[in-house]
Enzyme design. Structure first.
Site, PDB file in Angstrom:
ATOM      1  N   TYR A 152     -12.676   4.120 -13.462  1.00 56.98           N
ATOM      2  CA  TYR A 152     -12.525   5.096 -12.381  1.00 56.98           C
ATOM      3  C   TYR A 152     -11.250   4.777 -11.610  1.00 56.98           C
ATOM      4  CZ  TYR A 152     -13.592   7.767  -8.160  1.00 56.98           C
ATOM      5  OH  TYR A 152     -13.551   8.649  -7.115  1.00 56.98           O
ATOM      6  N   ASP A 255      -4.896  -1.400 -11.889  1.00 56.35           N
ATOM      7  CA  ASP A 255      -5.536  -0.732 -10.754  1.00 56.35           C
ATOM      8  C   ASP A 255      -6.404  -1.771 -10.048  1.00 56.35           C
ATOM      9  OD1 ASP A 255      -6.911   0.696  -8.929  1.00 56.35           O
ATOM     10  OD2 ASP A 255      -7.696   2.204 -10.303  1.00 56.35           O
ATOM     11  N   LYS A 283      -9.100  -0.538  -0.750  1.00 58.33           N
ATOM     12  CA  LYS A 283     -10.340  -1.241  -0.417  1.00 58.33           C
ATOM     13  C   LYS A 283     -10.131  -2.509   0.425  1.00 58.33           C
ATOM     14  CE  LYS A 283     -12.789   1.328  -3.722  1.00 58.33           C
ATOM     15  NZ  LYS A 283     -14.045   1.954  -3.778  1.00 58.33           N
TER      16      LYS A 283
HETATM   17  C1  PLP Z   1     -10.572   1.051  -9.407  1.00 58.03           C
HETATM   18  C2  PLP Z   1     -10.486   2.205  -8.465  1.00 58.03           C
HETATM   19  N1  PLP Z   1      -9.356   2.924  -8.411  1.00 58.03           N
HETATM   20  C3  PLP Z   1      -9.210   3.963  -7.564  1.00 58.03           C
HETATM   21  C4  PLP Z   1     -10.235   4.329  -6.721  1.00 58.03           C
HETATM   22  C5  PLP Z   1     -10.056   5.475  -5.770  1.00 58.03           C
HETATM   23  O1  PLP Z   1      -9.927   4.997  -4.477  1.00 58.03           O
HETATM   24  P1  PLP Z   1     -10.279   5.947  -3.233  1.00 58.03           P
HETATM   25  O2  PLP Z   1     -11.752   6.165  -3.257  1.00 58.03           O
HETATM   26  O3  PLP Z   1      -9.792   5.187  -2.039  1.00 58.03           O
HETATM   27  O4  PLP Z   1      -9.524   7.213  -3.423  1.00 58.03           O
HETATM   28  C6  PLP Z   1     -11.424   3.595  -6.730  1.00 58.03           C
HETATM   29  C7  PLP Z   1     -12.548   3.951  -5.837  1.00 58.03           C
HETATM   30  O5  PLP Z   1     -13.663   3.516  -5.973  1.00 58.03           O
HETATM   31  C8  PLP Z   1     -11.563   2.512  -7.634  1.00 58.03           C
HETATM   32  O6  PLP Z   1     -12.687   1.784  -7.699  1.00 58.03           O
END
Ligand code: PLP
Length: 449
Positions: A152, A255, A283
């Site tokens: 994700y 990521d 986060k």
């Molecule tokens: C690995 C990863 N990348 C990107 C995102 C997207 O972040 P946001 O919810 O701040 O848009 C998340 C959200 O859970 C994530 O876990």
């Protein structure tokens, strides 16, 4: 509410939340601001959090094992961060000019991730991965991005391919995965630029690179499969993937939205000893405030500002930037991450004890700061493996834990998130005892059918 020591399923007060659900559903789709929070008539409406605990509007108290899906690394309502943010925000929040807080936040990000040459703030992880992909495309002059099934990366169109289906058949043949758009509204032309791969599968990756390498700008990877209970890389997987990307002139995007400032001060890159080309952060960077960033090697980031569009009215706003400054200083200067790891390990020891006593086959996945429980004989190595686990048992335990005063996500794919405040008081004992009682109740319910 305190931990129950019986296996009977306690009932939570829900009158206010039921009324709020009905009211909210008139104005917000699903009664919430995110699909991921819309749990039908079990939707939780929060009142407040303090440290590692959270209270709903009916006054039920839970050990929070979601921590907002990971950002709250220190604890809710952390006075060190909140006081600093309050002090700074009184100077004004949004100027579309640059404050020293923003410069300081990125300097700290670089100090903790020394391979990063330059970085820019965004407001969400979604924006960070979107911009990271654009920078990779701009730098290489190629269009396609490889992403792993089950990973994700947020809710922009390029990220919503092969994310979290329940039915693994929709992902296509294991040797020839298809790009599966999550929901309607994603243009086919956009979806076709995303090449699905399988985590921990280097043979498939090499084949994809050999077939389409000249069109592939980057591979984006959650260093652990965060949306399948933190499935870990096989030994050497990241090193081999890094070597493959170099062989084909493809950029590696880590990521780190979940792993950054959590697995180690320098995130998963430090933890696994990998130097990516670009990384995304969010986060834990801001202890729950909307701080996020993307950054990379100087040469790659040199496409900004002249050749690539990036902006954002709220990018680097004072609230987010000052939260990042204070949170990153705390993570740099204290042993918070050690506390978090040790707390996770202590909970894992307790859980193992409860599970071993039942003779169940299970695997603890992930890092102690972000871990999952899979009911399976074999160690999962990719998203498709989740289907073969006894996730119904997990889900029953999770629901039972809510009723007994601890709140993991009621979906077996989401790991438990630890924060520094979980290390205080009797939280570890509470979680283990609530888990044990919920396990007993779930197994008894199975026997009763
Ligand atoms: C690995 C990863 N990348 C990107 C995102 C997207 O972040 P946001 O919810 O701040 O848009 C998340 C959200 O859970 C994530 O876990």
């Amino acid at each position: 509410m305190t931990a129950e020591s019986t296996t009977r399923s306690p009932q939570l007060a829900r009158a206010r939340q039921t009324a709020m659900y009905q009211r909210a559903s008139q104005s917000l789709p699903g009664g919430t601001n995110s699909n991921f929070r819309a749990w039908g008539d079990a939707t939780i409406y929060v009142d407040r959090g303090k440290g590692g605990d959270v209270w709903d509007i009916d006054g039920n108290r839970y050990v929070d094992l979601r921590m907002g899906y990971g950002p709250v690394i220190l604890g809710h309502n952390d006075e060190r961060v909140d006081d600093y943010v309050n002090e700074r925000m009184r100077l004004g929040v949004s100027f579309s000019l640059t404050s020293e807080d923003e410069v300081r936040a990125i300097e700290l990000l670089k100090e903790l991730n020394p391979w990063v040459g330059k970085a820019r703030m965004t407001v969400s992880g979604t924006e960070a991965t979107m911009h990271a992909m654009r920078v990779a495309r701009a730098y290489t002059g190629r269009n396609k991005i490889v992403k792993f099934e089950g990973q994700y990366h947020g809710v922009h169109d390029y990220a919503l391919i092969s994310v979290l289906p329940n039915d693994m058949n929709t992902l296509g043949d294991a040797d020839n995965p298809v790009g599966l758009a999550w929901g309607r509204g994603i243009p086919e032309a956009v979806a076709n630029t995303i090449v699905p791969a399988r985590y921990n599968n280097l043979d498939l990756l090499r084949r994809l690179f050999e077939q389409q390498g000249e069109d592939i700008a980057a591979i984006i990877v959650e260093p652990v499969l965060g949306n399948a209970q933190g499935i870990m890389p096989k030994p050497g997987f990241h090193q081999a993937m890094r070597a493959l990307t170099e062989e084909f002139g493809i950029l590696l995007i880590f990521d780190e939205v979940k792993t950054g400032f959590r697995f180690a001060k320098g995130g998963a890159a430090e933890y696994f000893g990998i130097t990516p080309d670009i990384a995304t952060y969010a986060k834990a960077m801001g202890n729950g405030y909307p701080a996020a960033a993307f950054g990379g090697r100087d040469e790659v980031m040199s496409v900004l500002p002249d050749k690539v569009s990036h902006g954002g009215t709220y990018a680097g706003n004072r609230v987010a930037a000052s939260a990042a400054v204070k949170t990153l200083e705390i993570l740099r200067d204290t042993d918070a991450l050690d506390t978090i790891r040790q707390t996770g390990e202590a909970i894992q020891v307790g859980i193992r004890g409860r599970l071993d006593a039942k003779g169940l086959a299970y695997q603890l996945t992930g890092h102690p700061s972000m871990f999952g429980i899979m009911f399976t004989e074999t160690v999962a190595s990719e998203y498709r493996d989740w289907a073969a686990t006894d996730h119904a048992l997990y889900d029953a335990i999770a629901v039972g834990m809510h009723a007994r005063g601890a709140m993991p996500e009621p979906d077996s794919r989401e790991p438990w998130f630890m924060c520094e405040a979980h290390g205080k008081g009797d939280t570890v004992d509470r979680v283990v005892s609530i888990f044990g009682d919920s396990l007993d109740a779930a197994l008894e319910a199975r026997v009763r059918g």
